[in-house]
Write an enzyme that holds these catalytic residues in place. Sequence first.
Site, PDB file in Angstrom:
ATOM      1  N   SER A   9     -14.660  -6.210  -1.366  1.00  0.00           N
ATOM      2  CA  SER A   9     -13.599  -6.916  -0.670  1.00  0.00           C
ATOM      3  C   SER A   9     -13.175  -8.199  -1.376  1.00  0.00           C
ATOM      4  O   SER A   9     -12.633  -8.166  -2.476  1.00  0.00           O
ATOM      5  CB  SER A   9     -14.060  -7.167   0.778  1.00  0.00           C
ATOM      6  OG  SER A   9     -13.025  -7.615   1.590  1.00  0.00           O
ATOM      7  N   LYS A  49     -13.668  -1.721  -1.935  1.00  0.00           N
ATOM      8  CA  LYS A  49     -12.970  -1.895  -0.662  1.00  0.00           C
ATOM      9  C   LYS A  49     -11.669  -2.652  -0.918  1.00  0.00           C
ATOM     10  O   LYS A  49     -11.676  -3.860  -1.095  1.00  0.00           O
ATOM     11  CB  LYS A  49     -13.821  -2.662   0.347  1.00  0.00           C
ATOM     12  CG  LYS A  49     -13.117  -2.830   1.693  1.00  0.00           C
ATOM     13  CD  LYS A  49     -13.928  -3.663   2.643  1.00  0.00           C
ATOM     14  CE  LYS A  49     -13.164  -3.871   3.943  1.00  0.00           C
ATOM     15  NZ  LYS A  49     -11.933  -4.665   3.743  1.00  0.00           N
ATOM     16  N   ASP A  90      -7.767  -9.565 -14.766  1.00  0.00           N
ATOM     17  CA  ASP A  90      -6.378  -9.291 -15.133  1.00  0.00           C
ATOM     18  C   ASP A  90      -5.767 -10.421 -15.947  1.00  0.00           C
ATOM     19  O   ASP A  90      -4.967 -10.190 -16.852  1.00  0.00           O
ATOM     20  CB  ASP A  90      -5.533  -9.046 -13.876  1.00  0.00           C
ATOM     21  CG  ASP A  90      -5.650  -7.617 -13.371  1.00  0.00           C
ATOM     22  OD1 ASP A  90      -6.473  -6.865 -13.928  1.00  0.00           O
ATOM     23  OD2 ASP A  90      -4.938  -7.255 -12.418  1.00  0.00           O
TER      24      ASP A  90
END
Length: 452
Positions: A304, A329, A315
């Site tokens: 999460s 998740k 990224d």
Amino acid sequence: MFTIGRKKKKVVVGFALVVAVLVVFIGISSQRHAAAEGKGSDYESIELFTDVMAIIKKSYVDEVDTKKLIYGAINGMLSSLDPHSSFMSPETYKEMKIDTKGAFGGLGIEISTKDGILTVISPIEDTPAFKAGIKAGDQILKIDDKFTKDLNINEAVKRMRGPKGTKVILTIMRDGFEKPQDFTLVRDVIQVKSVRSRLLDDGYGYVRIAQFQEKTDEDLTKALKSLKDENKGDLKGLVLDLRNDPGGLLDQAVRVVDHFIAEGQMVVYTEGREKDSKMQFTAKKGGKEPNYAIVVLINGGSASASEIVAGALQDHKRAIIMGTQSFGKGSVQTIIPLSDDSGLRLTTARYYTPKGRSIQAKGITPDITVERLELPKETAEKKEFMHIREKDLEHHFENEDKADQGSTKKDVKKEKSAQQKIDDALKNDYQAMRALDLLKGWDILKTMGPGK
């Protein structure tokens, strides 16, 4: 488990009345569109529900409570959607609000359902579950003598919680077990410290985020400042440990990333059916850390909000992700308060990393895969990579303790004993050692430069 989400208020006037209003509203709507919708209309489904409820009220062998029936029906509806949507009774909803503040009673275990089986996402550090050896991925087959197959998440949590000092037996099945094994745990008041930190070596810091709570960003800010003060200058590198971090509050995950990326850069965005579930979160101005090297540690218990942090830093190429595949998740749960002090945890959106990756059911793939291994004792002793200061990790941010000269000898002895355990654990932590090696190597290559 803790879920990420935004608080959203909706006014509901009572469950019995809700059903009646739905019948009227959907009935009118269905009449207008009956020709197009045919027999599968919402109106017919609601009518079926009210018929069954009326039959139960009239003919069931014992008299039943209407609210209990409604609660059961709502639980059934939500459990048919996904593992993270659930209905919270007033008692459970109250506990959930306490949980996000970092203090609650029980075992210290984060759970979900996987393939219909109650499964451990991760134990929380320094709790009864952690100390008893409960691990991420463990399947909980029984709580005391009650099989968990027919229990929803809320019922399972309720059974595991209880007064401090009382015992509960979890029957666990784990990869490598020939048969299920019983674990006896003693309940305690769980005080979850969200952020812990220490200096690993000159210039190299370590920050552990156990869970994303209301004060995680505030605690991280203090931890980073404390590391710089102790180092007497900026850091050369940082190990950010998100292993077995089950997540928590979305806004806190965003604020954590905010420390390390430039203003305006994307942290995470969400996509859902409703307009207000389509959101973008970008880094704010100010409060940025220097551009030192970062290694983020993750594993199968990282879920999460911790995956949001790891995914965003990956990224933007702001950090190297090391460890093993995370939990996966990638959904957002909105907490909706209801009129009788109960609550609804509803999956309303999916979240995506800045490059548009969905983590749902996949997780974050490390840049460097390193399994967690225990180092041989002689290797851990020989490798003096951590010049650890003598501080109690649990009280790291309590500045007044540093100047407190009133501690008794007995208290000091306890603090050193607790600290020694932490030191020993880090010295034998293969993944943490590899992360520090990478930071040092990174720093050497940077100082060498081309042609040197």
